[in-house]
Write an enzyme that holds these catalytic residues in place. Structure first.
Site, short mmCIF file in Angstrom:
data_model
loop_
_atom_site.label_atom_id
_atom_site.label_comp_id
_atom_site.label_asym_id
_atom_site.label_seq_id
_atom_site.Cartn_x
_atom_site.Cartn_y
_atom_site.Cartn_z
CD GLU A 143 4.27 -11.62 -10.10
OE1 GLU A 143 5.41 -10.84 -10.09
OE2 GLU A 143 3.47 -11.16 -9.43
CD GLU A 240 6.28 -5.59 -8.94
OE1 GLU A 240 5.30 -5.62 -8.26
OE2 GLU A 240 6.66 -6.49 -9.65
#
Length: 262
Positions: A143, A240
């Site tokens: 990520e 998220e």
């Protein structure tokens, strides 16, 4: 395809982690993800997943003190042995919980003079993780994170992730693309998704700025979710974000976009 997961590390924090599975199911989620599940044992998680008919889609390899301001594990040359132990721990959880993807966070480099060394270490560790998780049929993702919220984060753009994929050429490796982080860096997420969804293994989102639920910032989720829904993407899209009020009060977007995806 548009399928949503609830990130239990940020959502439903009104109750302890063990109770968030039930809260997510009652809110209408069919799948969940957890940043770091290791405060719970495997049996506890498995029982909650089975009881509430949920799938655990994603969790991260442990990142040491990254969230407390440290450099993390995956890029620090002096911590390679600790990182490999963390991969072993993630393997134990993955063998029984069967996630679709496991995320490796690159982490920070505080001393910029050492950045080349850190990046080399990260790529070596990422290859190790991809090999390990491939043996049990779980995709490895990594990520990019914005450097406004997390100064010094080594990987902070979609292009950097693409470059690493090109260099490593590992069949079990893909990007985790976080819409919030990339918007925060000024990236054109619409264009990136249109061009590179085939190389993305997982997507996460929050509105930008502020990292709240959709409609609390400037992100065009109608456009982004339509791109995902109309594409060949077969992964999940993870909520998220940090709810602006209670989690339940923040879920109007779920009802709206879930119905539009039917």
């Amino acid at each position: 395809m548009l399928r949503f997961t609830a990130n239990l590390s940020l959502l439903f924090t009104e109750v302890p982690l063990l109770e968030r599975f039930q809260a997510a199911a009652e809110a209408g989620f069919k799948a969940v993800e957890i940043q770091f599940p290791y405060e719970l044992n495997i049996d506890q998680i498995q029982q909650q997943l089975q009881r509430h008919h949920l799938k655990l889609v994603l969790f991260n390899v442990d990142a040491d003190t990254l969230l407390q301001g440290g450099e993390g594990l995956a890029g620090v040359p002096e911590k390679q042995a600790q990182f490999r132990e963390a991969v072993g721990q993630a393997l134990e959880y993955a063998r029984l919980l069967n996630p679709e993807v496991i995320n490796v966070l690159p982490g920070r480099c505080i001393n910029n003079e050492r950045l080349p060394e850190y990046l080399t270490t990260f790529k070596d560790n990422l290859r190790h993780a991809a090999n390990a998780f491939e043996r049990i049929g779980v995709k490895t993702v990594f990520e990019a994170v914005n450097t406004v919220d997390m100064p010094g984060f080594m990987i902070h753009s979609g292009q950097q992730m693409l470059d690493i994929l090109t260099e490593l050429k590992h069949p079990n490796l893909a990007m985790q693309y976080d819409l919030y982080h990339m918007h925060r860096m000024g990236e054109d997420c619409d264009e990136f998704l249109c061009e590179h969804l085939a190389q993305i293994g997982h997507i996460q989102f929050a509105d930008c700025p502020g990292r709240g639920e959709p409609c609390t910032g400037q992100t065009d989720f109608d456009r982004l979710f339509d791109i995902i829904a109309q594409s060949d993407y077969r992964g999940w899209t993870g909520a998220e974000y940090k709810p602006s009020g209670t989690t339940e009060d923040s879920l109007d977007w779920l009802r709206r976009y879930r119905l539009s995806a039917l």
